[in-house]
Every structure is written in C-alpha cells, then in structure tokens.
Design a protein around this motif. Structure first.
Motif, PDB file in Angstrom:
ATOM      1  N   GLU A   1       0.914  -1.414   0.000  1.00 61.05           N
ATOM      2  CA  GLU A   1       0.069   0.067   0.035  1.00 61.05           C
ATOM      3  C   GLU A   1       0.927   1.106   0.108  1.00 61.05           C
ATOM      4  OE1 GLU A   1      -4.029   0.202   2.496  1.00 61.05           O
ATOM      5  OE2 GLU A   1      -2.806  -2.283   2.784  1.00 61.05           O
ATOM      6  N   SER A   2       2.187   1.330   0.750  1.00 66.76           N
ATOM      7  CA  SER A   2       2.737   2.348   0.582  1.00 66.76           C
ATOM      8  C   SER A   2       3.265   2.632  -0.826  1.00 66.76           C
ATOM      9  CB  SER A   2       4.043   2.479   1.595  1.00 66.76           C
ATOM     10  OG  SER A   2       4.912   1.034   0.843  1.00 66.76           O
ATOM     11  N   ARG A   3       3.123   2.231  -1.787  1.00 65.86           N
ATOM     12  CA  ARG A   3       3.055   2.470  -2.877  1.00 65.86           C
ATOM     13  C   ARG A   3       2.720   2.340  -4.216  1.00 65.86           C
ATOM     14  NH1 ARG A   3       7.737  -2.376  -5.180  1.00 65.86           N
ATOM     15  NH2 ARG A   3       8.414  -0.502  -7.042  1.00 65.86           N
ATOM     16  N   LEU A   4       0.846   2.635  -3.689  1.00 70.82           N
ATOM     17  CA  LEU A   4      -0.078   2.882  -4.156  1.00 70.82           C
ATOM     18  C   LEU A   4       0.100   4.248  -4.138  1.00 70.82           C
ATOM     19  CD1 LEU A   4      -2.655   0.548  -3.152  1.00 70.82           C
ATOM     20  CD2 LEU A   4      -1.189   0.296  -5.173  1.00 70.82           C
ATOM     21  N   MET A   5      -0.455   4.774  -5.324  1.00 72.18           N
ATOM     22  CA  MET A   5      -0.424   6.947  -5.956  1.00 72.18           C
ATOM     23  C   MET A   5      -1.959   7.082  -6.167  1.00 72.18           C
ATOM     24  SD  MET A   5       3.056   6.967  -7.728  1.00 72.18           S
ATOM     25  CE  MET A   5       4.097   5.287  -8.248  1.00 72.18           C
ATOM     26  N   GLY A   6      -1.817   8.020  -5.806  1.00 72.52           N
ATOM     27  CA  GLY A   6      -3.353   8.709  -5.518  1.00 72.52           C
ATOM     28  C   GLY A   6      -4.272   8.061  -5.853  1.00 72.52           C
ATOM     29  N   ASP A   7      -5.396   8.453  -6.858  1.00 76.38           N
ATOM     30  CA  ASP A   7      -6.125   7.541  -6.449  1.00 76.38           C
ATOM     31  C   ASP A   7      -6.167   6.115  -6.596  1.00 76.38           C
ATOM     32  OD1 ASP A   7      -8.467  10.226  -6.568  1.00 76.38           O
ATOM     33  OD2 ASP A   7      -8.193  10.062  -9.122  1.00 76.38           O
ATOM     34  N   THR A   8      -5.374   5.646  -6.929  1.00 78.11           N
ATOM     35  CA  THR A   8      -5.050   3.775  -6.890  1.00 78.11           C
ATOM     36  C   THR A   8      -5.476   3.228  -4.757  1.00 78.11           C
ATOM     37  OG1 THR A   8      -3.598   4.134  -8.790  1.00 78.11           O
ATOM     38  CG2 THR A   8      -4.109   1.721  -7.898  1.00 78.11           C
ATOM     39  N   LYS A   9      -4.438   4.502  -4.536  1.00 77.33           N
ATOM     40  CA  LYS A   9      -5.004   3.606  -3.708  1.00 77.33           C
ATOM     41  C   LYS A   9      -6.217   4.134  -2.442  1.00 77.33           C
ATOM     42  CE  LYS A   9      -1.782   3.998   1.077  1.00 77.33           C
ATOM     43  NZ  LYS A   9      -0.844   5.073   0.921  1.00 77.33           N
ATOM     44  N   ALA A  10      -7.046   4.678  -3.359  1.00 85.83           N
ATOM     45  CA  ALA A  10      -8.938   5.254  -2.386  1.00 85.83           C
ATOM     46  C   ALA A  10      -9.154   3.981  -3.222  1.00 85.83           C
ATOM     47  CB  ALA A  10      -9.161   6.242  -3.020  1.00 85.83           C
ATOM     48  N   ARG A  11      -9.076   2.978  -4.339  1.00 85.42           N
ATOM     49  CA  ARG A  11      -9.687   2.016  -5.051  1.00 85.42           C
ATOM     50  C   ARG A  11      -9.445   0.892  -4.875  1.00 85.42           C
ATOM     51  NH1 ARG A  11      -9.162   5.496  -9.713  1.00 85.42           N
ATOM     52  NH2 ARG A  11      -7.217   4.722 -10.238  1.00 85.42           N
TER      53      ARG A  11
ATOM     54  N   GLY B   1      -4.625  -3.147  -0.609  1.00 86.94           N
ATOM     55  CA  GLY B   1      -3.355  -3.105  -1.840  1.00 86.94           C
ATOM     56  C   GLY B   1      -3.917  -4.088  -3.048  1.00 86.94           C
ATOM     57  N   VAL B   2      -4.855  -4.384  -3.343  1.00 90.40           N
ATOM     58  CA  VAL B   2      -5.026  -5.133  -4.027  1.00 90.40           C
ATOM     59  C   VAL B   2      -5.847  -4.406  -5.106  1.00 90.40           C
ATOM     60  CG1 VAL B   2      -6.819  -6.694  -4.852  1.00 90.40           C
ATOM     61  CG2 VAL B   2      -5.886  -7.777  -2.623  1.00 90.40           C
ATOM     62  N   VAL B   3      -5.638  -4.100  -6.159  1.00 89.49           N
ATOM     63  CA  VAL B   3      -5.565  -3.806  -7.155  1.00 89.49           C
ATOM     64  C   VAL B   3      -6.250  -4.672  -8.180  1.00 89.49           C
ATOM     65  CG1 VAL B   3      -4.307  -1.424  -6.619  1.00 89.49           C
ATOM     66  CG2 VAL B   3      -3.711  -3.609  -8.161  1.00 89.49           C
ATOM     67  N   ALA B   4      -7.233  -3.692  -8.969  1.00 90.35           N
ATOM     68  CA  ALA B   4      -7.829  -4.220 -10.633  1.00 90.35           C
ATOM     69  C   ALA B   4      -8.236  -3.495 -11.578  1.00 90.35           C
ATOM     70  CB  ALA B   4      -9.840  -5.276 -10.387  1.00 90.35           C
TER      71      ALA B   4
ATOM     72  N   ALA C   1      -9.790   1.325 -14.198  1.00 91.86           N
ATOM     73  CA  ALA C   1      -9.872   0.579 -12.562  1.00 91.86           C
ATOM     74  C   ALA C   1     -10.885   0.189 -12.332  1.00 91.86           C
ATOM     75  CB  ALA C   1      -8.872   1.432 -12.273  1.00 91.86           C
ATOM     76  N   LEU C   2     -10.891  -1.097 -11.894  1.00 93.39           N
ATOM     77  CA  LEU C   2     -12.473  -1.025 -11.498  1.00 93.39           C
ATOM     78  C   LEU C   2     -11.949  -1.561  -9.655  1.00 93.39           C
ATOM     79  CD1 LEU C   2     -14.740  -2.467 -11.542  1.00 93.39           C
ATOM     80  CD2 LEU C   2     -14.157  -4.230 -11.346  1.00 93.39           C
ATOM     81  N   PRO C   3     -12.880   0.227  -9.177  1.00 92.91           N
ATOM     82  CA  PRO C   3     -12.786  -0.475  -7.446  1.00 92.91           C
ATOM     83  C   PRO C   3     -12.816  -1.345  -6.594  1.00 92.91           C
ATOM     84  CG  PRO C   3     -13.998   1.100  -8.092  1.00 92.91           C
ATOM     85  CD  PRO C   3     -13.629   0.750  -9.182  1.00 92.91           C
ATOM     86  N   LEU C   4     -12.292  -1.529  -5.485  1.00 94.44           N
ATOM     87  CA  LEU C   4     -11.997  -2.644  -4.507  1.00 94.44           C
ATOM     88  C   LEU C   4     -13.236  -2.823  -3.491  1.00 94.44           C
ATOM     89  CD1 LEU C   4      -9.887  -5.307  -6.029  1.00 94.44           C
ATOM     90  CD2 LEU C   4     -11.647  -4.962  -6.859  1.00 94.44           C
ATOM     91  N   LYS C   5     -12.690  -3.411  -2.623  1.00 88.70           N
ATOM     92  CA  LYS C   5     -13.530  -3.943  -0.824  1.00 88.70           C
ATOM     93  C   LYS C   5     -13.363  -5.415  -0.891  1.00 88.70           C
ATOM     94  CE  LYS C   5     -18.519  -3.995  -0.912  1.00 88.70           C
ATOM     95  NZ  LYS C   5     -19.935  -3.003  -0.472  1.00 88.70           N
ATOM     96  N   ILE C   6     -13.231  -5.492   0.538  1.00 89.09           N
ATOM     97  CA  ILE C   6     -13.406  -6.715   1.635  1.00 89.09           C
ATOM     98  C   ILE C   6     -14.358  -7.065   1.939  1.00 89.09           C
ATOM     99  CG2 ILE C   6     -12.034  -8.248   2.108  1.00 89.09           C
ATOM    100  CD1 ILE C   6     -10.500  -7.504  -0.162  1.00 89.09           C
ATOM    101  N   ALA C   7     -15.624  -8.070   1.205  1.00 87.58           N
ATOM    102  CA  ALA C   7     -17.142  -7.942   2.512  1.00 87.58           C
ATOM    103  C   ALA C   7     -16.165  -9.785   2.793  1.00 87.58           C
ATOM    104  CB  ALA C   7     -17.366  -7.744   1.686  1.00 87.58           C
ATOM    105  N   ASP C   8     -16.694 -10.208   3.912  1.00 87.11           N
ATOM    106  CA  ASP C   8     -16.380 -11.203   4.775  1.00 87.11           C
ATOM    107  C   ASP C   8     -14.837 -12.790   4.104  1.00 87.11           C
ATOM    108  OD1 ASP C   8     -18.939 -11.276   5.745  1.00 87.11           O
ATOM    109  OD2 ASP C   8     -19.994 -11.575   4.317  1.00 87.11           O
ATOM    110  N   GLY C   9     -14.205 -10.917   3.742  1.00 85.55           N
ATOM    111  CA  GLY C   9     -12.763 -12.307   3.305  1.00 85.55           C
ATOM    112  C   GLY C   9     -12.162 -12.030   1.199  1.00 85.55           C
ATOM    113  N   TYR C  10     -13.533 -12.040   1.220  1.00 92.62           N
ATOM    114  CA  TYR C  10     -14.217 -12.306  -0.523  1.00 92.62           C
ATOM    115  C   TYR C  10     -13.641 -10.222  -1.010  1.00 92.62           C
ATOM    116  CZ  TYR C  10     -15.949 -16.463   0.443  1.00 92.62           C
ATOM    117  OH  TYR C  10     -16.506 -17.736   0.480  1.00 92.62           O
ATOM    118  N   VAL C  11     -12.635 -10.863  -1.757  1.00 92.28           N
ATOM    119  CA  VAL C  11     -12.737  -9.557  -3.339  1.00 92.28           C
ATOM    120  C   VAL C  11     -14.271  -9.122  -4.149  1.00 92.28           C
ATOM    121  CG1 VAL C  11     -10.933  -8.082  -4.504  1.00 92.28           C
ATOM    122  CG2 VAL C  11      -9.970 -10.013  -3.026  1.00 92.28           C
ATOM    123  N   VAL C  12     -14.274  -8.125  -3.883  1.00 88.46           N
ATOM    124  CA  VAL C  12     -15.476  -8.070  -3.973  1.00 88.46           C
ATOM    125  C   VAL C  12     -15.211  -6.190  -5.157  1.00 88.46           C
ATOM    126  CG1 VAL C  12     -18.002  -6.914  -4.248  1.00 88.46           C
ATOM    127  CG2 VAL C  12     -16.389  -8.632  -2.210  1.00 88.46           C
ATOM    128  N   ALA C  13     -16.296  -6.151  -5.845  1.00 83.92           N
ATOM    129  CA  ALA C  13     -16.382  -4.999  -7.017  1.00 83.92           C
ATOM    130  C   ALA C  13     -16.838  -4.080  -6.177  1.00 83.92           C
ATOM    131  CB  ALA C  13     -17.366  -4.894  -7.775  1.00 83.92           C
TER     132      ALA C  13
END
Length: 185
Positions: free
Chosen positions: A93-103, A107-110, A160-172
């Motif tokens: 996560e320390s290497r993510l820049m700008g809006d990438t960190k918010a999406r 640390g998982v990006v899509a 890019a596709l914004p992500l979140k974690i829900a119950d251990g699953y990666v979710v859009a």
C-alpha cells in the motif's frame, strides 16, 4: 369449431413462448454485462478456474490473477465478453499513488486485462517495476499509479475497478473507471 377454452390455452402458450427468449436473453445479458458493484470474482483459468477469489488468494509480490466478475444473486459468471477479463494484483500500500490507493482494498488493485491500444490481452507483469506490458505493441502501464501509460502507443490508461473486502472475499466497490478495450474514434 374451436371452443373458448382451446383459444385461451393457445393464447397462454403463445404468450409464454414469447417470454422464453427474454428469459434466455436475460441470462446472456448478465454474462456480457460489465462488472457491477457487489460482484465477486472467480479465477478465469488454470486448475482453480471458477474458484471464488478471497483476499488470501492474492499474495503480495505474486503475479496478477486473471479473474472474471460473478453476479452475486444468481452466481452467473460474467464471461460473455472478453472485456470482462480483469487483472488483480496485490501491491504494498505504501507504493500506491493518488486515486489508486482509494480504489484498492488492502493493496489489491484491479484493472481491465484488455489493452486500450488495439485490444490485445495476455498482458505480462514486471514485478520490480509494478507494470503490465502489452505483448502486441509493448505499451507499459503503471499498476501502482492507476495503470497510467508509461511508454508505448496506448492512448489511455487501463480502466480500474474499485474494490472492497467483504467477509474475506474481494468484491467490486463500483464499476470500471472508463470503457474497457479500444475506443473507436
């Protein structure tokens, strides 16, 4: 002479028959629709093809996973279009820049797995530079900075596709930030 009951049965059968293509089209529409907020993801190929993606499946420093979105209510995998192929990778996560960190989600990006230049897929991964590279015309995209074009002929970054974690699953957590694939002039 035809009685009223026969006419009614015929009309009902014709009406139901007319609806059946809509039912099958609805399924086709789900398969071709772009990723939607709330979709989970499944692994697109290999021995784990079809397995739902959990956060633990995406190891820091590991190569990207190619995944497909899965509609949560029906379980339909959105595999009806190659534009639904997504590259998912976990970056410190320390290497993510700008809006990438918010999406990103922990640390998982899509990103779309289809190059914005001529629509090639099969992008390779340069782990040290955190870049995707298109095999067709060698455009490089910076995964830590919103898949920004670093070099090559692609006219724009990978959506890019914004992500979140829900119950251990990666979710859009939303939809693509732009149109996947090539945009015709």
């Amino acid at each position: 002479m035809t009685d009223r009951r026969t006419v009614m049965k015929s009309a009902l059968g014709a009406g139901l028959g007319a609806l059946l293509p809509e039912v099958s089209l609805g399924q086709a529409d789900l398969r071709s629709a772009r990723p939607q907020e709330g979709d989970r993801f499944v692994i697109a190929d290999g021995e784990r093809k079809g397995a739902v993606v959990k956060l633990d499946d995406i190891k820091p420093g590991a190569p990207p996973l190619t995944v497909l979105p899965q509609e949560p209510a029906s379980g339909t995998v959105r595999d009806g279009s190659r534009l639904n192929q997504i590259l998912m990778v976990r970056i410190d996560e320390s290497r993510l820049m700008g809006d990438t960190k918010a999406r990103a989600a922990q640390g998982v990006v899509a990103y779309s797995a289809v190059c914005t230049h001529t629509g090639c897929d099969g992008l390779s991964w340069a782990a040290e530079q955190l870049r995707f590279k298109c095999p067709c015309h060698e455009t490089e995209f910076d995964a830590a900075d919103g898949a920004r074009v670093i070099s090559g002929p692609a006219p724009r970054r990978l959506p890019a596709l914004p992500l979140k974690i829900a119950d251990g699953y990666v979710v859009a957590a939303g939809v693509f930030t732009g149109r996947a694939g090539v945009i015709s002039p």
